[in-house]
Design a protein around this motif. Structure first.
Motif, mmCIF file in Angstrom:
data_model
loop_
_atom_site.group_PDB
_atom_site.id
_atom_site.type_symbol
_atom_site.label_atom_id
_atom_site.label_comp_id
_atom_site.label_asym_id
_atom_site.label_seq_id
_atom_site.Cartn_x
_atom_site.Cartn_y
_atom_site.Cartn_z
ATOM 1 N N PHE A 86 11.548 23.143 -20.562
ATOM 2 C CA PHE A 86 12.618 21.968 -20.303
ATOM 3 C C PHE A 86 13.003 21.270 -21.279
ATOM 4 N N SER A 88 14.988 18.499 -22.370
ATOM 5 C CA SER A 88 15.344 17.300 -22.129
ATOM 6 C C SER A 88 16.750 16.661 -22.974
ATOM 7 N N ILE A 181 18.342 15.513 -14.636
ATOM 8 C CA ILE A 181 17.252 16.114 -14.725
ATOM 9 C C ILE A 181 16.492 16.022 -13.337
ATOM 10 N N GLN A 185 14.604 19.354 -11.343
ATOM 11 C CA GLN A 185 13.316 19.219 -11.101
ATOM 12 C C GLN A 185 12.966 19.323 -9.570
ATOM 13 N N ALA A 216 1.829 19.690 -16.343
ATOM 14 C CA ALA A 216 2.965 19.412 -17.131
ATOM 15 C C ALA A 216 2.440 19.119 -18.642
ATOM 16 N N VAL A 218 3.933 17.288 -22.138
ATOM 17 C CA VAL A 218 5.145 16.678 -22.733
ATOM 18 C C VAL A 218 4.974 16.541 -24.152
ATOM 19 N N LEU A 227 11.268 10.365 -19.977
ATOM 20 C CA LEU A 227 10.838 11.302 -19.138
ATOM 21 C C LEU A 227 9.776 10.624 -17.961
ATOM 22 N N TRP A 232 7.388 15.578 -12.363
ATOM 23 C CA TRP A 232 6.350 16.413 -11.640
ATOM 24 C C TRP A 232 5.383 16.049 -10.606
ATOM 25 N N GLN A 353 4.746 23.417 -17.023
ATOM 26 C CA GLN A 353 5.929 23.075 -17.248
ATOM 27 C C GLN A 353 5.854 22.177 -18.658
ATOM 28 N N TYR A 355 7.831 19.884 -21.347
ATOM 29 C CA TYR A 355 9.038 19.075 -21.609
ATOM 30 C C TYR A 355 9.118 18.482 -23.104
ATOM 31 N N GLN A 357 11.826 16.567 -25.664
ATOM 32 C CA GLN A 357 13.084 15.620 -25.614
ATOM 33 C C GLN A 357 13.910 15.953 -27.019
#
Length: 502
Positions: A86, A88, A181, A185, A216, A218, A227, A232, A353, A355, A357
């Motif tokens: 994803f 972002s 977002i 999600q 998840a 990040v 986020l 999640w 997943q 994420y 940014q």
């Protein structure tokens, strides 16, 4: 700590009192489901507590709901697992995959009203006196047997373009980051609904009992739109279906390691007594969250062994680190997370997943987006190649994309070398690869301004329905009753995008 488990109940009189105390509210709570199910059984017939699952007949009890879930998957799945990358902030389709050569001679011209059609703008550009067209300063070329147009900013992605199914006609109603977002999600612009991975966990369960079904990751040290953990989160689903965030560093999962002075034996003994306390509470209240809590504690104990093993990438050969790029040796970076995602998928984690940014380029886009693309391009392509060479791409679905696209016009000042782009929900690009989707294929078209969709629109709920379909789930039948209403990921919309299915 010295009590025998069978003696433990003698030292918990408060639980005995709780069992004995049954007021009107608890009586109705504990008996309504049983009486209701018994009465409804005479209406719908034995062995069919749900009626026809496809017809959406409301469920009658948690046992009946569980019976329906046991029928999952609804049909043979194409994908056993999903990794969702994803981005972002909303990557610009103009600088990535949606090539618009006719814009070059229109530099600086005002966006025609016939194109905008009165569509709303964000508060950041609504007061501009003009909306000057900003052609991309980056070149595009065709790659692969599919002859797909890809930006010069994504040379590694260009090498795997024949594995990609690029969808250029996504659209959403949300025009600002957080609701957009959240919509992607959870299926709702408002917080509180379960995330995609939680729905998958709830419906399909786990293939590995020693790791969470939904994990998840990040990227560290990335800046941009915030986020939140609710992206999640499990919403109103049982807490065991919440995504677990893995972090870089000595404690990848918070509170998983033993406290100072404890060893594994101590922790196991403590969890044993804690389980008995929870069982007593469950007998007294019949709250399914108590069972979910017990399952989480047991999972945490097993993860004390499994997590350090899967997080350790030191055993990977140099060739793998070279494939994913130099940042893959730096734990917590996007590249390292892509490599970790592959390891988690190998362990049969069902939904991973990532994420990342930093895609919110309202200004200074030509100076900002090259670095952003460089961070993600090689690791993303490497993940696709790595899965393929290991024979995993055939049953793994890879997804790449953000929450919306960017405008053809420049937000603020436009020069020959500098511009920015505002949010654009009317059309944007994502791609999928792997299990069940067409390879080397582009779906949907936009106008010459990438402002409106001209062919094969794909709504966010359509994307969600298709994702579940590839996992063998009918999105209309995966529901959960909460506060008197049956909810699903796609709310009351969504259709499977048949045109992208292999």
């Amino acid at each position: 700590m010295g009590y025998h488990p069978d003696e433990f109940r003698l030292y918990t009189p408060e639980f005995h009192k709780l069992n004995e105390k049954l007021d009107r509210r608890h009586f109705l709570t504990k008996t309504s489901l049983g009486l209701g199910a018994l009465a409804a059984g005479t209406l719908f017939g034995a062995g069919k507590p749900f009626g026809s699952a496809a017809s959406g007949t409301p469920g009658l009890s948690e046992d009946s709901q569980e019976a329906l879930l046991q029928a999952l998957p609804h049909f043979a799945p194409k994908a056993k697992r999903v990794v969702y990358l994803f981005m972002s902030g909303g990557p610009s389709q103009f600088e990535t995959f949606d090539y618009k050569p006719k814009l070059a001679p229109m530099f600086g011209q005002d966006l025609p009203d016939s194109v905008r059609q009165g569509q709303r703008l964000t508060g950041m550009s609504a007061n501009q006196s003009s909306l000057p067209i900003a052609p991309s300063v980056f070149s595009f070329n065709q790659y692969g047997e599919s002859r797909t147009w890809v930006s010069e900013l994504l040379p590694h992605s260009a090498r795997v373009v024949d594995e990609l199914c690029i969808v250029k006609s996504l659209y959403t109603e949300a025009i600002n980051h957080d609701p957009a977002i959240t919509f992607f999600q959870t299926g709702s612009q408002l917080p509180g609904r379960p995330s995609i991975g939680s729905w998958v966990s709830y419906g399909l369960g786990s293939l590995n009992q020693n790791l969470p079904t939904f994990i998840a990751l990040v990227s560290k040290n990335a800046s941009g739109q915030p986020l939140y953990a609710r992206l999640w989160g499990n919403g109103f689903l049982p807490t065991e279906h919440q995504g677990v965030q893995f972090r870089s560093g000595p404690d990848p999962v918070l509170f998983l390691n033993n406290p100072e002075g404890y060893d594994g034996t101590d922790r196991q003994e403590m969890l044993g007594y804690l389980k008995q306390l929870n069982q007593l509470q469950n007998e007294a209240l019949g709250d399914p969250e108590v069972e979910a809590r017990m399952a989480q504690y047991e999972m945490a104990f097993r993860m004390q062994t499994s997590v350090p093993e899967v997080m350790d990438t030191r055993g990977e050969p140099d060739s793998v680190f070279e494939l994913y790029g130099p940042d893959s040796r730096d734990a917590g970076t996007y590249a390292a997370n892509c490599l970790l995602a592959r390891k988690l998928l190998e362990k049969d984690v069902k939904f991973v997943q990532l994420y990342h940014q930093g895609w919110d380029h309202h200004g200074g886009l030509p100076g900002g987006i090259p670095g952003q693309c460089k961070k993600i391009d090689q690791p993303t392509a490497a993940l696709v190649m790595d899965l393929k060479q290991r024979g995993m791409l055939d049953d793994t679905l890879v997804i790449w994309g953000g929450e919306f696209g960017r405008t053809v016009y420049s937000q603020g000042k436009l020069t020959a070398t500098d511009y920015g782009r505002d949010h654009h929900p009317r059309c944007f690009t994502m791609w999928m690869a792997g299990a069940g989707v067409k390879r080397g294929f582009s779906y949907g078209e936009t106008d010459d301004f990438s402002y409106n969709i001209t062919q094969n629109p794909v709504h966010v709920h359509d994307f969600q329905a298709t994702l579940l379909h590839l996992l063998g789930v009918d999105h209309e039948r995966l529901t959960f009753k909460f506060q008197g209403r049956r909810y699903r990921l796609t709310d009351v919309q969504g259709k499977v995008v048949q045109g992208i299915l292999a």
